[in-house]
Motif scaffolding. Structure first.
Motif, short mmCIF file in Angstrom:
data_model
loop_
_atom_site.label_atom_id
_atom_site.label_comp_id
_atom_site.label_asym_id
_atom_site.label_seq_id
_atom_site.Cartn_x
_atom_site.Cartn_y
_atom_site.Cartn_z
N LEU A 166 39.08 34.97 40.35
CA LEU A 166 39.89 34.94 41.57
C LEU A 166 39.39 35.96 42.59
N VAL A 167 38.89 37.11 42.15
CA VAL A 167 38.31 38.08 43.09
C VAL A 167 37.11 37.45 43.77
N GLU A 168 36.30 36.67 43.03
CA GLU A 168 35.17 35.93 43.63
C GLU A 168 35.68 35.02 44.74
N CYS A 169 36.77 34.31 44.48
CA CYS A 169 37.36 33.41 45.48
C CYS A 169 37.71 34.18 46.74
N ASP A 170 38.30 35.35 46.55
CA ASP A 170 38.71 36.17 47.69
C ASP A 170 37.51 36.52 48.56
N GLY B 88 37.39 42.23 49.83
CA GLY B 88 37.90 42.51 48.50
C GLY B 88 38.32 43.95 48.35
N ASP B 89 38.15 44.74 49.43
CA ASP B 89 38.47 46.15 49.28
C ASP B 89 39.91 46.47 49.65
N ARG C 187 39.85 45.59 40.93
CA ARG C 187 40.14 44.43 40.09
C ARG C 187 41.58 43.99 40.32
N ILE C 188 41.83 42.71 40.13
CA ILE C 188 43.18 42.18 40.31
C ILE C 188 44.07 42.69 39.18
N ASP D 73 46.73 36.32 47.58
CA ASP D 73 47.27 37.65 47.85
C ASP D 73 47.47 38.32 46.50
N TYR D 74 46.92 39.52 46.34
CA TYR D 74 47.01 40.19 45.05
C TYR D 74 47.12 41.69 45.23
#
Length: 89
Positions: A70-74, A81-82, A21-22, A13-14
């Motif tokens: 981490l965005v890749e993981c999401d 990712g949006d 981007r995170i 969760d971010y």
């Protein structure tokens, strides 16, 4: 990829910036690849420039992971990712 080397990302969760981007990791659940312990981190996450420092709650293994990774993981976890929050969707 959800496997960062030392940890396997189970949930994330971010808060994202305008470009997706995170900006800040709010919570993350990981399984340690050393001892197999599952840790959920909320308060006490250590942000570093452009990333987050992950720590196992049992054996103390640590790894710095870039927020881009981490965005890749999401995306691989299938939560998209949006949207800024990835848990509970």
């Amino acid at each position: 990829m959800p496997d960062t080397g030392h940890f396997y990302v189970l949930a994330l969760d971010y808060t994202a910036d305008e470009q997706g981007r995170i900006k800040n990791v709010n919570t993350i659940t990981v399984r340690c690849n050393h001892c197999r312990h599952v840790s959920r981190a909320e308060a006490g996450l250590e942000p570093i420039s452009g990333g987050t420092l992950l720590t196992c709650g049992k054996c103390g293994a640590r790894q710095a992971v870039s927020n881009a990774r981490l965005v890749e993981c999401d995306h691989i976890l299938g939560r998209g990712g949006d949207a800024p929050s990835a848990i509970g969707r």
